[in-house]
Design an enzyme around this catalytic site. Structure first.
Site, PDB file in Angstrom:
ATOM      1  N   HIS A 232       1.773   4.972  -2.394  1.00 41.22           N
ATOM      2  CA  HIS A 232       2.555   6.424  -2.694  1.00 41.22           C
ATOM      3  C   HIS A 232       3.384   6.906  -3.015  1.00 41.22           C
ATOM      4  O   HIS A 232       3.424   8.191  -2.933  1.00 41.22           O
ATOM      5  CB  HIS A 232       1.581   6.463  -0.868  1.00 41.22           C
ATOM      6  CG  HIS A 232       0.392   6.504  -0.383  1.00 41.22           C
ATOM      7  ND1 HIS A 232      -0.255   6.562  -1.214  1.00 41.22           N
ATOM      8  CD2 HIS A 232      -0.123   6.092   0.459  1.00 41.22           C
ATOM      9  CE1 HIS A 232      -2.036   6.891  -0.777  1.00 41.22           C
ATOM     10  NE2 HIS A 232      -1.464   5.739   0.502  1.00 41.22           N
TER      11      HIS A 232
ATOM     12  N   HIS B 199       0.880  -1.684  -0.182  1.00 41.25           N
ATOM     13  CA  HIS B 199       0.295   0.198   0.467  1.00 41.25           C
ATOM     14  C   HIS B 199       1.338   1.315  -0.201  1.00 41.25           C
ATOM     15  O   HIS B 199       0.961   1.851  -0.620  1.00 41.25           O
ATOM     16  CB  HIS B 199      -0.905  -0.142   1.613  1.00 41.25           C
ATOM     17  CG  HIS B 199      -1.616   1.261   1.052  1.00 41.25           C
ATOM     18  ND1 HIS B 199      -3.495   1.309   0.969  1.00 41.25           N
ATOM     19  CD2 HIS B 199      -1.345   2.327   2.153  1.00 41.25           C
ATOM     20  CE1 HIS B 199      -3.554   2.348   1.829  1.00 41.25           C
ATOM     21  NE2 HIS B 199      -2.629   3.420   2.020  1.00 41.25           N
ATOM     22  N   GLU B 200       1.299   1.464   0.232  1.00 42.45           N
ATOM     23  CA  GLU B 200       2.507   2.355   0.907  1.00 42.45           C
ATOM     24  C   GLU B 200       3.495   2.428  -0.428  1.00 42.45           C
ATOM     25  O   GLU B 200       4.255   3.547  -0.432  1.00 42.45           O
ATOM     26  CB  GLU B 200       3.158   2.797   2.659  1.00 42.45           C
ATOM     27  CG  GLU B 200       2.415   2.102   3.847  1.00 42.45           C
ATOM     28  CD  GLU B 200       1.393   3.693   4.237  1.00 42.45           C
ATOM     29  OE1 GLU B 200       1.654   4.711   3.069  1.00 42.45           O
ATOM     30  OE2 GLU B 200       0.620   3.353   4.279  1.00 42.45           O
TER      31      GLU B 200
END
Length: 426
Positions: free
Chosen positions: A25, A21-22
């Site tokens: 980003h 997920h990170e």
């Protein structure tokens, strides 16, 4: 040992999901020139870290999430606002403290690499990239399982024969002394029999056979194939309360034979995969919407009452379920592993939907702010008004802190329930 191993494997899968997920980003922020100073899995004290060219990569002690730190998340105050910052209101101080903390991270040489300076559509991509990484992982897992392994579908071959008739609401696997023998046992059905015709109608699928049995009563004529030979059996069907089909709840009196079908794996085509994943997303979204209504169940479960099967679970509860799945000896090793990865895919689907909620500090809150900024600027441009500038998300920090407290309290409630009264696989 299998339970512990399953918990460890699933926990590592959850950590990978957070890191994945990170990474979304991180990659998009760097792609758009935003400086990222930290990439961390977990919160609290740092257990391990490595300093890259400009980003510190590491793992923290509390594995309940992760974050990246981008410089310039909030825009500076407008000139006309400087005369209004003397207010001692707690929310004003909260806003200014948050803005000051962000401003202190920006060095003069990086002043052009701040997050708020990027166009709204770029900021939307950066904030949406994390949740969509979870969605991509979930879809990838589900697609691989559905198309490569398949799903169990019932056939018209009998797996087992019920010895007696027990009402569905009694919820017991043993035959009470006064329970009548099932029609299938009385008529001589055996495991391995393949049902070919029912009351003169050719049977093509289990669902078709099930519906015919439920609609029938009295003596039925059933043609079965056993060890290469065909023979006719004539069971006397009984009426028995059974769950309603579809989404309707409750029981209904239907015809009952007393056979359990044999399942076999059927690989799905692309169209079936799209339909099933769409159904999963819709069902998971419904569960996310229902999260607030589950609080009474969680409180009751902590108090010792039976915990509902659809009760929310956290990292601890999900990892425990993974351990139970791996140790479930009634399934093959491959089936257990498939169930574990599907459970992990379900968690990633939930992470996607929860993070897309338009609430700060979730990713969806930042996406909503960027959308609002784009609308304001485009409207000002169309009406020939001055550019209103970037949307100041710092002003929403009091609300973000309040929502954070609610999320933390809910997470702690789920954690306690997972420890004292966990949801079990069996």
């Amino acid at each position: 040992m299998l339970v512990v191993l399953g918990i460890l494997i699933f926990f590592l899968g959850l950590l990978f999901s957070i890191a994945w997920h990170e990474l979304g980003h991180l990659a998009t922020a760097k792609m758009f020139g935003v400086k990222v100073t930290q990439y961390m899995v977990g919160f609290g004290r740092t257990l391990f870290s490595r300093q890259g060219k400009e980003t510190e990569y590491g793992v923290k002690a509390v594995p309940f999430g992760g974050f990246i730190r981008m410089i310039g998340m909030f825009p500076p105050k407008r000139d006309e606002e400087y005369g209004r910052t003397a207010s001692s209101a707690p929310w004003r101080a909260m806003v200014e403290d948050a803005r000051q903390a962000v401003a202190e991270e920006v060095r003069p040489e990086d002043s052009h690499r701040q997050f708020y300076q990027r166009k709204p559509w770029k900021r939307i991509i950066v904030m949406a990239a994390g949740p969509f990484m979870n969605l991509i992982l979930a879809i990838g897992i589900f697609t691989s399982v559905l198309m490569g392994y398949g799903i169990a579908e019932p056939t018209t071959t009998i797996h087992s024969v019920s010895e007696c008739v027990v009402p569905e609401d009694q919820n017991t696997e043993e035959c009470p002394p006064d329970a009548p023998k099932s029609p299938a046992a009385t008529a001589g059905f055996r495991p391995g029999d393949e049902i070919i015709r029912f009351n003169g109608q050719w049977v093509e699928s289990w669902s078709e056979l099930r519906d015919s049995i439920r609609d029938a009563s009295g003596t039925a004529t059933v043609l079965v194939e056993r060890d290469g030979e065909r023979l006719t059996l004539r069971p006397e069907l009984m009426q028995n309360p059974q769950p309603r089909l579809g989404e309707a709840e409750g029981l209904v009196e239907v015809g009952f034979l007393g056979v359990v079908p044999t399942d076999h794996l059927v690989r799905q085509n692309f169209g079936q995969v799209v339909t099933r994943i769409g159904t999963m997303i819709g069902a998971t979204a419904q569960k996310v919407v229902e999260l607030p209504s589950k609080v009474p169940d969680l409180v009751a479960a902590i108090g010792g009452q039976e915990r509902a099967e659809d009760s929310p679970v956290g990292v601890v509860g999900a990892s425990r379920l993974g351990g139970e799945v791996l140790s479930y000896d009634k399934l093959s090793v491959s089936a257990r592993l498939i169930m574990m990865v599907q459970l992990l895919a379900g968690v990633n689907l939930s992470l996607f939907l929860i993070n897309m909620l338009p609430l700060l500090p979730l990713d969806g809150g930042h996406i909503a702010g960027a959308f609002w900024e784009a609308l304001r600027r485009n409207f000002a441009k169309l009406t020939r008004r001055p550019d209103p500038g970037p949307f100041d998300t710092a002003k929403l920090m009091p609300l973000a802190y309040g929502i954070s407290i609610v999320f933390i309290a809910y997470s702690l409630l789920v954690l306690v329930a997972d420890v004292v009264n966990p949801v079990t696989f069996t």
